[in-house]
Design a protein around this motif. Structure first.
Motif, PDB file in Angstrom:
ATOM      1  N   ASN A 135       0.636  -1.140   0.156  1.00  0.00           N
ATOM      2  CA  ASN A 135      -0.369  -0.033   0.069  1.00  0.00           C
ATOM      3  C   ASN A 135       0.674   1.153  -0.286  1.00  0.00           C
ATOM      4  N   LYS A 136       1.838   0.880   0.192  1.00  0.00           N
ATOM      5  CA  LYS A 136       3.016   2.271   0.973  1.00  0.00           C
ATOM      6  C   LYS A 136       3.762   3.011  -0.733  1.00  0.00           C
ATOM      7  N   ILE A 137       3.745   1.377  -1.420  1.00  0.00           N
ATOM      8  CA  ILE A 137       4.868   1.379  -2.168  1.00  0.00           C
ATOM      9  C   ILE A 137       3.445   2.300  -3.439  1.00  0.00           C
ATOM     10  N   LYS A 138       2.893   1.505  -3.646  1.00  0.00           N
ATOM     11  CA  LYS A 138       1.214   2.623  -4.580  1.00  0.00           C
ATOM     12  C   LYS A 138       0.691   3.675  -4.225  1.00  0.00           C
ATOM     13  N   GLN A 139       0.698   4.324  -3.109  1.00  0.00           N
ATOM     14  CA  GLN A 139       0.802   5.447  -2.750  1.00  0.00           C
ATOM     15  C   GLN A 139       2.447   6.013  -3.361  1.00  0.00           C
ATOM     16  N   LEU A 140       3.362   6.316  -3.073  1.00  0.00           N
ATOM     17  CA  LEU A 140       4.702   6.351  -3.712  1.00  0.00           C
ATOM     18  C   LEU A 140       4.419   6.241  -5.412  1.00  0.00           C
ATOM     19  N   THR A 141       4.274   5.041  -6.089  1.00  0.00           N
ATOM     20  CA  THR A 141       3.570   5.340  -6.799  1.00  0.00           C
ATOM     21  C   THR A 141       2.873   6.023  -7.611  1.00  0.00           C
ATOM     22  N   SER A 142       2.060   6.343  -7.123  1.00  0.00           N
ATOM     23  CA  SER A 142       0.728   7.169  -7.086  1.00  0.00           C
ATOM     24  C   SER A 142       0.693   8.550  -7.006  1.00  0.00           C
ATOM     25  N   THR A 143       2.275   8.814  -5.782  1.00  0.00           N
ATOM     26  CA  THR A 143       2.407  10.405  -6.273  1.00  0.00           C
ATOM     27  C   THR A 143       2.883  10.839  -6.535  1.00  0.00           C
ATOM     28  N   ALA A 144       3.791   9.212  -7.334  1.00  0.00           N
ATOM     29  CA  ALA A 144       5.423   9.906  -8.700  1.00  0.00           C
ATOM     30  C   ALA A 144       4.334  10.030  -9.935  1.00  0.00           C
ATOM     31  N   LYS A 145       3.145   9.779  -9.578  1.00  0.00           N
ATOM     32  CA  LYS A 145       2.279  10.073 -11.290  1.00  0.00           C
ATOM     33  C   LYS A 145       2.056  11.176 -11.239  1.00  0.00           C
ATOM     34  N   LYS A 146       1.415  11.510 -10.346  1.00  0.00           N
ATOM     35  CA  LYS A 146       0.893  13.466  -9.903  1.00  0.00           C
ATOM     36  C   LYS A 146       2.398  13.921 -10.193  1.00  0.00           C
ATOM     37  N   ILE A 147       3.481  13.736  -9.883  1.00  0.00           N
ATOM     38  CA  ILE A 147       4.946  14.675  -9.706  1.00  0.00           C
ATOM     39  C   ILE A 147       4.633  14.962 -11.220  1.00  0.00           C
ATOM     40  N   ILE A 148       4.841  13.487 -11.888  1.00  0.00           N
ATOM     41  CA  ILE A 148       5.534  13.762 -12.881  1.00  0.00           C
ATOM     42  C   ILE A 148       4.329  14.391 -14.044  1.00  0.00           C
ATOM     43  N   ASP A 149       2.725  14.420 -13.647  1.00  0.00           N
ATOM     44  CA  ASP A 149       1.712  15.127 -14.138  1.00  0.00           C
ATOM     45  C   ASP A 149       2.155  16.517 -13.834  1.00  0.00           C
ATOM     46  N   GLY A 150       2.911  16.570 -13.083  1.00  0.00           N
ATOM     47  CA  GLY A 150       2.912  18.625 -12.961  1.00  0.00           C
ATOM     48  C   GLY A 150       2.329  18.939 -11.594  1.00  0.00           C
ATOM     49  N   ASP A 151       1.736  18.173 -10.943  1.00  0.00           N
ATOM     50  CA  ASP A 151       0.876  18.022  -9.386  1.00  0.00           C
ATOM     51  C   ASP A 151       2.170  17.941  -7.538  1.00  0.00           C
ATOM     52  N   TYR A 152       2.574  18.863  -7.440  1.00  0.00           N
ATOM     53  CA  TYR A 152       3.135  19.224  -6.148  1.00  0.00           C
ATOM     54  C   TYR A 152       3.195  19.805  -5.496  1.00  0.00           C
ATOM     55  N   SER A 153       1.902  19.853  -5.398  1.00  0.00           N
ATOM     56  CA  SER A 153       1.150  19.695  -4.218  1.00  0.00           C
ATOM     57  C   SER A 153       0.571  18.421  -3.458  1.00  0.00           C
ATOM     58  N   VAL A 154       0.901  17.333  -3.978  1.00  0.00           N
ATOM     59  CA  VAL A 154       1.109  15.820  -3.297  1.00  0.00           C
ATOM     60  C   VAL A 154       1.958  15.904  -2.085  1.00  0.00           C
ATOM     61  N   SER A 155       1.773  15.340  -0.944  1.00  0.00           N
ATOM     62  CA  SER A 155       2.168  15.373   0.613  1.00  0.00           C
ATOM     63  C   SER A 155       2.731  13.985   0.636  1.00  0.00           C
TER      64      SER A 155
END
Length: 411
Positions: A135-155
């Motif tokens: 779940n943590k890895i999945k969360q990190l993967t989802s966060t990485a995708k958002k960062i790639i898409d330009g969303d830097y507000s994710v924590s």
């Protein structure tokens, strides 16, 4: 063990193994207690019947039961013979001994269900452990995708120790680096657009002038003397554009950190003297004097050529804004903490409104009498000084003085 995930998993295994060991010991103890109780019950019944028939043999019977009989081996063999007559042998299957068989069957069932339960618990613990990790890895993967898409507000929140926490910290660092790089790129894009606009504006006037002069030169009836004058004017404009472009390239290289400064511990006084020697003709032409106040040797870490470029701009600025016969003062102060260089003229001065902007690119004071100034010299000087981790400041009063102070920090 720094890996908290593996540490937690090992603790779970140790706890489960300990519980299963305790369970085994308890099961064995229950088995032995039941076997002992049934043995006492069965032998008690046999003893009671024998004593009832032969009361005089009670003492001998109790000796046999307590293992204190002196001739037990003889009777043990006779007892085996009697058992054989009824079909009871040592190698007979356990199931033919009903009392013992019931206890063994019950014990085996206890062990079997214990294994099933603890196996299920172990499987559940493994499942939960890996579910948390994935779940943590999945969360990190989802966060990485958002960062790639330009969303830097994710924590990314992971306050524990371990490899997952290190991975989360790395993601946070990557996110901050990417965000900073994007911000820098946007800033550089904006700066590039601004500088191109400024260059275009600065080159527009001399290019227009050259174009007009060239059109006049095409006139065959134009006297030779006027043609020469127009060509000289074109040469001035071309020289001005060349200086502008060269200075802009230098500033751009410094801003882009594309310049490798060859810094050495050199005598700053010698560097200043060499600049003054190159400006000697201009100083003499304008009948100016240099008031030098400083020691003969002050060692400062600097790139000699680039520092001469910066000092050249400051001294030329002082010369061009001084009146004939004026004095330009140069002071070098050396302390254990810093070295200070002061260049001061007593000419035109700078108004309070213009003073905060004189280091800006292409900025020209509203009262400046130097019409051919490109407004890039002081910006280049500031870039060079700051690239040496030094500070530059300016003080001025209109028609009184202008003082530039460069401070080299020694630590």
């Amino acid at each position: 063990m720094k890996n908290t995930e593996l540490k937690g998993y090992m603790i779970i295994l140790v706890v489960l193994f300990s519980l299963f060991t305790v369970y085994q010991l308890i099961a064995h103890q229950i088995f032995y207690n039941h076997l002992k109780t049934d043995s006492i019950t069965a032998w008690g019944e046999i003893t009671a019947r024998l004593i009832e028939q032969n009361p005089e043999n009670e003492a001998e019977i109790m000796k046999v039961l307590t293992g204190n009989s002196s001739d037990s081996s003889e009777y043990q063999e006779k007892g085996r013979e009697i058992f054989r007559q009824y079909g009871l042998y040592e190698d007979l299957e356990t199931k033919l001994f009903p009392l013992l068989n019931n206890h063994i069957f019950s014990f085996n069932q206890t062990i079997f269900w214990g294994l099933i339960c603890f196996g299920f618990i172990l499987f559940l613990a493994n499942y939960m452990q890996y579910k948390i990790i994935f779940n943590k890895i999945k969360q990190l993967t989802s966060t990485a995708k958002k960062i790639i898409d330009g969303d830097y507000s994710v924590s990314i929140n992971e306050n524990k120790e371990g490899d997952i926490a290190k991975l989360a910290v790395s993601f946070r660092s990557i996110k901050d680096i990417i965000r900073k790089n994007i911000k820098d790129l946007l800033g550089e894009k904006e700066f590039l657009g601004q500088i191109l606009q400024d260059i275009s504006h600065q080159l527009k006037t001399p290019l227009s002038t050259i174009s007009i002069y060239n059109e006049l030169l095409l006139n065959e009836d134009l006297p030779r003397q006027q043609q020469i004058q127009l060509l000289q004017n074109n040469e001035v404009q071309i020289s001005r554009m060349n200086v502008l472009i060269q200075n802009l390239l230098k500033v751009a290289k410094i801003d882009a950190k594309a310049v490798s400064f060859d810094k050495e511990s050199l005598n700053l006084v010698e560097t200043i003297h060499e600049v003054l020697n190159r400006l000697e003709n201009i100083i003499n032409e304008r009948n100016l004097s240099i008031d030098w106040d400083g020691t003969e040797e002050v060692v400062v870490t600097h790139d000699k050529l680039w520092m001469q470029e910066a000092l050249m701009n400051l001294l030329k600025n002082a010369i061009e804004h001084s009146k004939p016969g004026d004095t330009i003062t140069i002071q070098v102060k050396d302390t254990p903490i810093y070295t200070e260089l002061i260049i001061q003229d007593f000419g035109e001065g700078i108004t309070a409104e213009d003073l905060p902007h004189i280091f800006n690119r292409f900025y020209k004071a509203s009262t400046s009498k130097k019409h051919d100034s490109t407004g890039i010299g002081l910006a280049l000087t500031k870039a060079i000084i700051e690239a040496h981790q030094a500070l530059i400041k300016v003080e001025s009063e209109k028609n009184v003085y202008t003082k530039f102070t460069i401070t080299f920090i020694k630590f």
